[in-house]
Design a protein around this motif. Sequence first.
Motif, PDB file in Angstrom:
ATOM      1  N   LEU A   1       0.831  -1.207   0.000  1.00 35.68           N
ATOM      2  CA  LEU A   1       0.000   0.000   0.000  1.00 35.68           C
ATOM      3  C   LEU A   1       0.865   1.257   0.000  1.00 35.68           C
ATOM      4  CD1 LEU A   1      -2.842  -0.983   2.505  1.00 35.68           C
ATOM      5  CD2 LEU A   1      -3.012  -0.787   0.027  1.00 35.68           C
ATOM      6  N   TRP A   2       1.887   1.293   0.851  1.00 37.45           N
ATOM      7  CA  TRP A   2       2.763   2.466   0.900  1.00 37.45           C
ATOM      8  C   TRP A   2       3.496   2.675  -0.416  1.00 37.45           C
ATOM      9  CZ3 TRP A   2       4.969   0.746   6.272  1.00 37.45           C
ATOM     10  CH2 TRP A   2       4.064   1.110   7.265  1.00 37.45           C
TER      11      TRP A   2
ATOM     12  N   THR B   1       2.477   2.533  -3.334  1.00 38.88           N
ATOM     13  CA  THR B   1       1.676   3.170  -4.385  1.00 38.88           C
ATOM     14  C   THR B   1       1.625   4.684  -4.260  1.00 38.88           C
ATOM     15  OG1 THR B   1      -0.389   2.928  -3.124  1.00 38.88           O
ATOM     16  CG2 THR B   1       0.214   1.114  -4.589  1.00 38.88           C
ATOM     17  N   VAL B   2       2.326   5.248  -3.259  1.00 37.91           N
ATOM     18  CA  VAL B   2       2.261   6.698  -3.069  1.00 37.91           C
ATOM     19  C   VAL B   2       2.784   7.447  -4.288  1.00 37.91           C
ATOM     20  CG1 VAL B   2       4.511   6.795  -1.889  1.00 37.91           C
ATOM     21  CG2 VAL B   2       2.832   8.593  -1.513  1.00 37.91           C
TER      22      VAL B   2
ATOM     23  N   ARG C   1      -5.457  14.755   1.651  1.00 37.92           N
ATOM     24  CA  ARG C   1      -5.013  13.461   2.176  1.00 37.92           C
ATOM     25  C   ARG C   1      -5.129  13.426   3.688  1.00 37.92           C
ATOM     26  NH1 ARG C   1       0.980  10.884   1.351  1.00 37.92           N
ATOM     27  NH2 ARG C   1       1.399  12.044   3.264  1.00 37.92           N
TER      28      ARG C   1
ATOM     29  N   GLY D   1      -2.452   1.312   5.513  1.00 36.29           N
ATOM     30  CA  GLY D   1      -1.091   0.789   5.591  1.00 36.29           C
ATOM     31  C   GLY D   1      -0.576   0.784   7.017  1.00 36.29           C
TER      32      GLY D   1
ATOM     33  N   MET E   1      -5.689   8.346  -1.129  1.00 39.07           N
ATOM     34  CA  MET E   1      -4.353   8.107  -0.592  1.00 39.07           C
ATOM     35  C   MET E   1      -4.360   8.171   0.932  1.00 39.07           C
ATOM     36  SD  MET E   1      -2.245  10.402  -3.363  1.00 39.07           S
ATOM     37  CE  MET E   1      -0.778  10.510  -2.352  1.00 39.07           C
TER      38      MET E   1
ATOM     39  N   GLN F   1      -3.495   4.385   1.459  1.00 33.53           N
ATOM     40  CA  GLN F   1      -2.040   4.324   1.523  1.00 33.53           C
ATOM     41  C   GLN F   1      -1.538   4.539   2.943  1.00 33.53           C
ATOM     42  OE1 GLN F   1      -0.728   7.200  -1.356  1.00 33.53           O
ATOM     43  NE2 GLN F   1      -0.945   5.799  -3.064  1.00 33.53           N
TER      44      GLN F   1
ATOM     45  N   GLU G   1       8.229  -1.784  -0.071  1.00 27.17           N
ATOM     46  CA  GLU G   1       7.771  -0.437  -0.424  1.00 27.17           C
ATOM     47  C   GLU G   1       8.738   0.236  -1.383  1.00 27.17           C
ATOM     48  OE1 GLU G   1       7.241   3.924   1.744  1.00 27.17           O
ATOM     49  OE2 GLU G   1       7.796   2.153   2.913  1.00 27.17           O
TER      50      GLU G   1
END
Length: 305
Positions: free
Chosen positions: A27-28, A30-31, A50, A233, A225, A229, A256
């Motif tokens: 998940l992180w 995909t930032v 966010r 996360g 996000m 994220q 990541e």
Amino acid sequence: MSLIAPSPPRADADRYGVLFVFAAGVLWSTVGLGIRLIEDAVVWQILLYRSISMSLFLYIFIRVRSGESPFVQIRRVGFPVIIAGLSLVAAYSGGIYAIQSTSVANAMLLFATAPFIAALLGWIVLREPVRTATWIAIAVAIGGIAIMVADKSGGVALKGSLAALGSAFGFAVFTVSLRWGRTGEMLPAVFLSGLFAIVITLAICFGLGLSVVLSPHDGGIAMGMGVFQVGAGLILYTLGSRSLPAAELALLSLAEVLLGPIWVWLFLGETASANTLIGGAVLLAAIAGNALSGKRRKPPPITAP
């Protein structure tokens, strides 16, 4: 009344821990892709939206999980959690600016220096001892960073690299603040960082004449996000990290760093320079070597990008 389930066998706990921490890393990672998909919003607008969604999400989760308000937990820890929250705002801002200004690979790899910076700060501020292997890893990591920034002699790319290192410094201060407050609980501090970020980014947007109304596209991505994220996360990491040693946490966190550049390459065709790849390989080797040399050490609080 709450029901307490029996503890799972150690092997099951470890297996779920690995899955949760790895999922958090995915998940992180995909930032970078999320920020690249933003069309018009700048760093302060992205961080505002966010932070709003992240704060709401974490407030609900903390309330359901603990049965008490996150503000109660924040008051319990006191001043260190305020420092932790403010340091995360700096880390978030630097991270978003870095990804907007340099390659995702370069930014993500430089973010990964945070544990080493935290070790140095812990040694200086809290008098925590630093292992010989970690000193060696720090020296190797510095060499990798030097290679990565060597081809960025000026302009926006160099500023992006410096912002990424500033972001890593912010995460390191966050980690040391949690140790200072004698707590490994990240979620209340992250919730507070979201509130700080809302106030600070609103002030900056008004001061710079930036609109606080984004397009549905940019606003939707930024708020997504915050929930998926950062929020989800962190929750997965918190649940998984309790059953894993430091070495596994550090190595799983490399997911990541490694996956971040892959997503933007697959979906957007973005590549990295040769210096970034070579220096990044040196940096990853330092992280992996430091993790494997301390396999049985209890994990310190580790931050989320």
